[in-house]
Design a protein around this motif. Structure first.
Motif, mmCIF file in Angstrom:
data_model
loop_
_atom_site.group_PDB
_atom_site.id
_atom_site.type_symbol
_atom_site.label_atom_id
_atom_site.label_comp_id
_atom_site.label_asym_id
_atom_site.label_seq_id
_atom_site.Cartn_x
_atom_site.Cartn_y
_atom_site.Cartn_z
ATOM 1 N N GLU A 67 0.825 -1.209 0.000
ATOM 2 C CA GLU A 67 0.000 0.000 0.000
ATOM 3 C C GLU A 67 0.860 1.260 0.000
ATOM 4 O OE1 GLU A 67 -0.392 -2.592 2.039
ATOM 5 O OE2 GLU A 67 -2.164 -3.433 1.022
ATOM 6 N N ASP A 68 1.987 1.228 0.726
ATOM 7 C CA ASP A 68 2.913 2.373 0.729
ATOM 8 C C ASP A 68 3.362 2.695 -0.689
ATOM 9 O OD1 ASP A 68 2.801 2.512 3.494
ATOM 10 O OD2 ASP A 68 4.641 1.364 3.797
ATOM 11 N N TYR A 69 3.785 1.662 -1.399
ATOM 12 C CA TYR A 69 4.325 1.880 -2.746
ATOM 13 C C TYR A 69 3.234 2.226 -3.753
ATOM 14 C CZ TYR A 69 8.980 0.562 -1.299
ATOM 15 O OH TYR A 69 10.206 0.554 -0.679
ATOM 16 N N GLN A 70 2.056 1.666 -3.569
ATOM 17 C CA GLN A 70 0.956 2.031 -4.462
ATOM 18 C C GLN A 70 0.639 3.516 -4.335
ATOM 19 O OE1 GLN A 70 -2.101 -0.754 -3.232
ATOM 20 N NE2 GLN A 70 -1.657 -2.157 -4.921
ATOM 21 N N SER A 71 0.644 4.025 -3.108
ATOM 22 C CA SER A 71 0.350 5.442 -2.910
ATOM 23 C C SER A 71 1.446 6.318 -3.498
ATOM 24 C CB SER A 71 0.170 5.745 -1.424
ATOM 25 O OG SER A 71 1.390 5.598 -0.715
ATOM 26 N N LEU A 72 2.711 5.900 -3.362
ATOM 27 C CA LEU A 72 3.811 6.685 -3.919
ATOM 28 C C LEU A 72 3.804 6.642 -5.440
ATOM 29 C CD1 LEU A 72 6.385 8.346 -3.600
ATOM 30 C CD2 LEU A 72 7.659 6.204 -3.355
ATOM 31 N N LEU A 73 3.588 5.456 -5.996
ATOM 32 C CA LEU A 73 3.620 5.305 -7.453
ATOM 33 C C LEU A 73 2.442 5.983 -8.133
ATOM 34 C CD1 LEU A 73 4.898 1.626 -7.695
ATOM 35 C CD2 LEU A 73 6.147 3.698 -8.312
ATOM 36 N N ALA A 74 1.438 6.402 -7.350
ATOM 37 C CA ALA A 74 0.343 7.185 -7.928
ATOM 38 C C ALA A 74 0.856 8.525 -8.439
ATOM 39 C CB ALA A 74 -0.752 7.397 -6.882
ATOM 40 N N LEU A 75 2.035 8.967 -7.914
ATOM 41 C CA LEU A 75 2.641 10.216 -8.397
ATOM 42 C C LEU A 75 3.324 10.027 -9.745
ATOM 43 C CD1 LEU A 75 4.306 11.520 -5.097
ATOM 44 C CD2 LEU A 75 2.042 12.067 -6.010
ATOM 45 N N LYS A 76 3.519 8.779 -10.140
ATOM 46 C CA LYS A 76 4.165 8.477 -11.421
ATOM 47 C C LYS A 76 3.114 8.516 -12.535
ATOM 48 C CE LYS A 76 7.287 5.121 -13.588
ATOM 49 N NZ LYS A 76 6.484 4.964 -14.829
ATOM 50 N N ASP B 228 1.232 10.942 5.511
ATOM 51 C CA ASP B 228 1.555 9.777 6.351
ATOM 52 C C ASP B 228 3.070 9.725 6.505
ATOM 53 O OD1 ASP B 228 1.986 7.348 7.573
ATOM 54 O OD2 ASP B 228 0.485 6.275 6.410
ATOM 55 N N PHE B 229 3.558 10.294 7.602
ATOM 56 C CA PHE B 229 4.998 10.394 7.806
ATOM 57 C C PHE B 229 5.649 9.017 7.904
ATOM 58 C CE2 PHE B 229 8.762 11.186 10.523
ATOM 59 C CZ PHE B 229 9.377 12.147 9.744
ATOM 60 N N SER B 230 4.954 8.037 8.507
ATOM 61 C CA SER B 230 5.555 6.722 8.739
ATOM 62 C C SER B 230 5.812 5.961 7.440
ATOM 63 C CB SER B 230 4.674 5.890 9.672
ATOM 64 O OG SER B 230 3.389 5.698 9.112
ATOM 65 N N ARG B 231 4.937 6.111 6.445
ATOM 66 C CA ARG B 231 5.180 5.385 5.191
ATOM 67 C C ARG B 231 6.384 5.962 4.451
ATOM 68 N NH1 ARG B 231 -0.165 7.357 1.730
ATOM 69 N NH2 ARG B 231 0.499 9.518 1.391
ATOM 70 N N MET B 232 6.584 7.276 4.594
ATOM 71 C CA MET B 232 7.772 7.875 4.004
ATOM 72 C C MET B 232 9.022 7.311 4.660
ATOM 73 S SD MET B 232 8.991 11.865 3.930
ATOM 74 C CE MET B 232 9.414 11.803 5.672
ATOM 75 N N GLU B 233 9.001 7.142 5.993
ATOM 76 C CA GLU B 233 10.147 6.571 6.703
ATOM 77 C C GLU B 233 10.452 5.160 6.198
ATOM 78 O OE1 GLU B 233 8.994 7.019 10.884
ATOM 79 O OE2 GLU B 233 10.852 8.159 11.100
ATOM 80 N N ARG B 234 9.398 4.374 6.026
ATOM 81 C CA ARG B 234 9.611 2.987 5.587
ATOM 82 C C ARG B 234 10.245 2.935 4.209
ATOM 83 N NH1 ARG B 234 4.539 2.427 8.368
ATOM 84 N NH2 ARG B 234 3.332 2.717 6.444
ATOM 85 N N ILE B 235 9.748 3.727 3.305
ATOM 86 C CA ILE B 235 10.288 3.721 1.944
ATOM 87 C C ILE B 235 11.690 4.327 1.919
ATOM 88 C CG2 ILE B 235 9.998 4.661 -0.384
ATOM 89 C CD1 ILE B 235 7.001 4.295 -0.049
ATOM 90 N N VAL C 50 13.526 2.885 -10.931
ATOM 91 C CA VAL C 50 14.216 4.099 -11.378
ATOM 92 C C VAL C 50 13.472 5.329 -10.876
ATOM 93 C CG1 VAL C 50 14.824 5.479 -13.399
ATOM 94 C CG2 VAL C 50 15.291 3.023 -13.394
ATOM 95 N N PHE C 51 12.155 5.284 -10.951
ATOM 96 C CA PHE C 51 11.349 6.409 -10.468
ATOM 97 C C PHE C 51 11.598 6.648 -8.981
ATOM 98 C CE2 PHE C 51 7.349 7.828 -8.443
ATOM 99 C CZ PHE C 51 7.178 9.050 -9.085
ATOM 100 N N ILE C 52 11.634 5.575 -8.196
ATOM 101 C CA ILE C 52 11.806 5.702 -6.752
ATOM 102 C C ILE C 52 13.238 6.094 -6.394
ATOM 103 C CG2 ILE C 52 11.788 4.422 -4.568
ATOM 104 C CD1 ILE C 52 9.455 2.766 -5.790
ATOM 105 N N ARG C 53 14.209 5.394 -7.018
ATOM 106 C CA ARG C 53 15.607 5.616 -6.652
ATOM 107 C C ARG C 53 16.163 6.934 -7.177
ATOM 108 N NH1 ARG C 53 17.555 -0.543 -8.094
ATOM 109 N NH2 ARG C 53 17.422 -1.417 -5.985
ATOM 110 N N LEU C 54 15.638 7.423 -8.285
ATOM 111 C CA LEU C 54 16.173 8.660 -8.858
ATOM 112 C C LEU C 54 15.216 9.826 -8.649
ATOM 113 C CD1 LEU C 54 18.423 10.047 -10.445
ATOM 114 C CD2 LEU C 54 17.207 9.455 -12.553
ATOM 115 N N THR C 55 14.022 9.757 -9.267
ATOM 116 C CA THR C 55 13.099 10.893 -9.220
ATOM 117 C C THR C 55 12.666 11.219 -7.794
ATOM 118 O OG1 THR C 55 12.279 10.241 -11.401
ATOM 119 C CG2 THR C 55 10.940 11.797 -10.141
#
Length: 449
Positions: free
Chosen positions: A252-261, A284-291, A310-315
């Protein structure tokens, strides 16, 4: 190797850096090395193994296993575990979080999570990580670190030497913030330099051997000044390596982040995308910490495509760094600092000549200045900064050790400056931090024809 690492660890003990690492003997494994050390064990109450299953795993902790070479240990374990029952136990072991939480305090759990994996498939190179926090009450300075150990000669490396090296590195890193004053903990540059010095000393000793090599990375989050907001901290503010490692990003953490892609994210302005990422983090501060932890230690538990990585590691990484500088500026009222990127490349080594091994270490740091975040697109920024990072890695990978041994630190800085100029534009300018370039190698030079 055994005698050499003993001297290294003993020297560190004398310096007061390590505790409990004495000189090792050179006694061969006894004839009864197929006998388990113990037959009784205590499982955590909320563990997933039965007592019988736990004992079956501990049956692999043979008497004298520490005095076996890695190759001998692998052979002994392999000889008795080629069964479906053991295969199922090995698959279940990483999922037992209750037992995993004991791995740094219980000798049986330590064996199962640190030693037994050397008999598995991914045994040559293994990664470990940890966290250190300052001892003052209230806000904490924090150091997160990750290191890899690569086995070069399993026929000559003793299990005890491997484990002592692992513990030795952890001991040095755990001691990095000890006895530092609050003012010292706020001086990020000084702490980074001090930690890097200790790491360089460690690696110089370890990487001179022909059986094992190491690489270490770290991130330091300084103690904030009075009234400042602390930088992102660990889950509970304690130096609890086990708790942090158990907290991976969820699906769920990554699904929410990848919605920005979104399909058009690369054509968005950096200002607009950074604002969206900051809003996502604030939700959600905690999901940012986990990622963030997953990215820092390259430890993803969710299946991601190469494009998503690539999106996560670079962008996301670059925008997160830029947002960090923006937030820091809002608390200090200072101008927004240019974001910084730093990396240590894997050591290059030739240890074919055991008496005179050759090696070369390299790490660098650069900052980049964005002229206008409203007009610079995410795509252009990623192309420039990502291109710079890739170009440095390509240069390092394509240059032979013999050629690197003919170079000086000044040569390397000149090369980095050339690449920085190549990947800079009118909208984004890359600047090499010359004082933060680490380039060191053996004094030997290959003979010229």
């Amino acid at each position: 190797m055994k005698k050499y690492l003993s001297l290294v660890l003993a020297a560190l003990l004398i310096m007061g850096v390590l505790a409990g690492c004495g000189e090792q003997g050179n006694t061969p494994a006894p004839d009864n090395s197929s006998t388990p050390i113990r037959t009784q064990a205590t499982l955590p109450a909320d563990g997933s193994f039965t007592s019988e299953e736990y004992e079956k795993l501990l049956a692999l902790r043979f008497e004298g296993y520490e005095e076996m070479t890695v190759a001998e240990f692998r052979d002994k374990v392999g000889a008795v575990t080629d069964t479906k029952e053991y295969t199922d136990l090995f698959e279940q072991l990483p999922k037992d979080t209750a037992l995993q939480e004991l791995k740094d305090t219980d000798e049986d759990a330590e064996f199962l999570f640190y030693i037994l994996p050397l008999a598995g498939d991914d045994w040559k190179t293994r990664s470990y990580n940890g966290e250190v926090t300052s001892s003052y009450t209230g806000d904490k300075a924090r150091l997160e670190y990750s290191f890899t150990l690569t086995i070069l000669n399993p026929d000559a490396l003793w299990i005890k030497d491997y484990n002592d090296t692992r513990l030795g590195i952890m001991g040095v890193m755990q001691d990095t913030l000890r006895n530092k004053t609050k003012d010292e903990l706020r001086d990020e540059a000084a702490i980074r330099a001090d930690v890097q010095f200790q790491i360089d000393h460690l690696l110089q000793n370890i990487n001179q051997t022909a059986e094992l090599s190491a690489a270490i990375e770290f991130a330091y989050f300084p103690l904030p000044a009075a009234g400042e907001k602390p930088q992102v901290s660990g889950a509970n503010g304690n130096s609890n390596q086990e708790t942090r490692r158990a907290e991976h990003g969820t699906k769920e953490d990554y699904q929410s982040l990848l919605a920005l892609k979104t399909p058009d994210y690369a054509s968005m302005s950096v200002a607009d995308f950074n604002a969206k990422l900051l809003a996502w983090a604030d939700e959600d501060f905690s999901r940012m910490e986990r990622i963030d932890a997953d990215m820092l230690f390259n430890d993803f538990q969710v299946s991601l495509s190469e494009e998503e990585l690539v999106f996560i590691r670079l962008t996301v990484f670059l925008s997160g760094t830029e947002n960090g500088e923006f937030v820091q500026s809002s608390y200090t009222s200072d101008p927004v600092a240019d974001p910084v990127y730093q990396e240590s490349l894997p050591q290059k080594a030739d240890k074919s000549n055991e008496k005179a091994p050759m090696w070369c270490d390299f790490g660098y740091r650069f900052s980049y200045h964005i002229a206008n975040e409203e007009t610079l697109t995410v795509g252009e920024r990623d192309c420039c900064i990502g291109g710079m990072i890739t170009a440095v890695e390509k240069f390092w990978n394509d240059t032979t050790l013999d050629d690197l041994l003919t170079m000086t630190k000044s040569n390397m800085i000149s090369r980095l400056n050339s690449l920085a100029a190549e990947y800079s534009t009118d909208n984004i300018v890359i600047t090499i931090s010359a004082e933060q370039v680490h380039f060191d190698h053996t004094e030997e030079r290959p003979e010229l024809p």
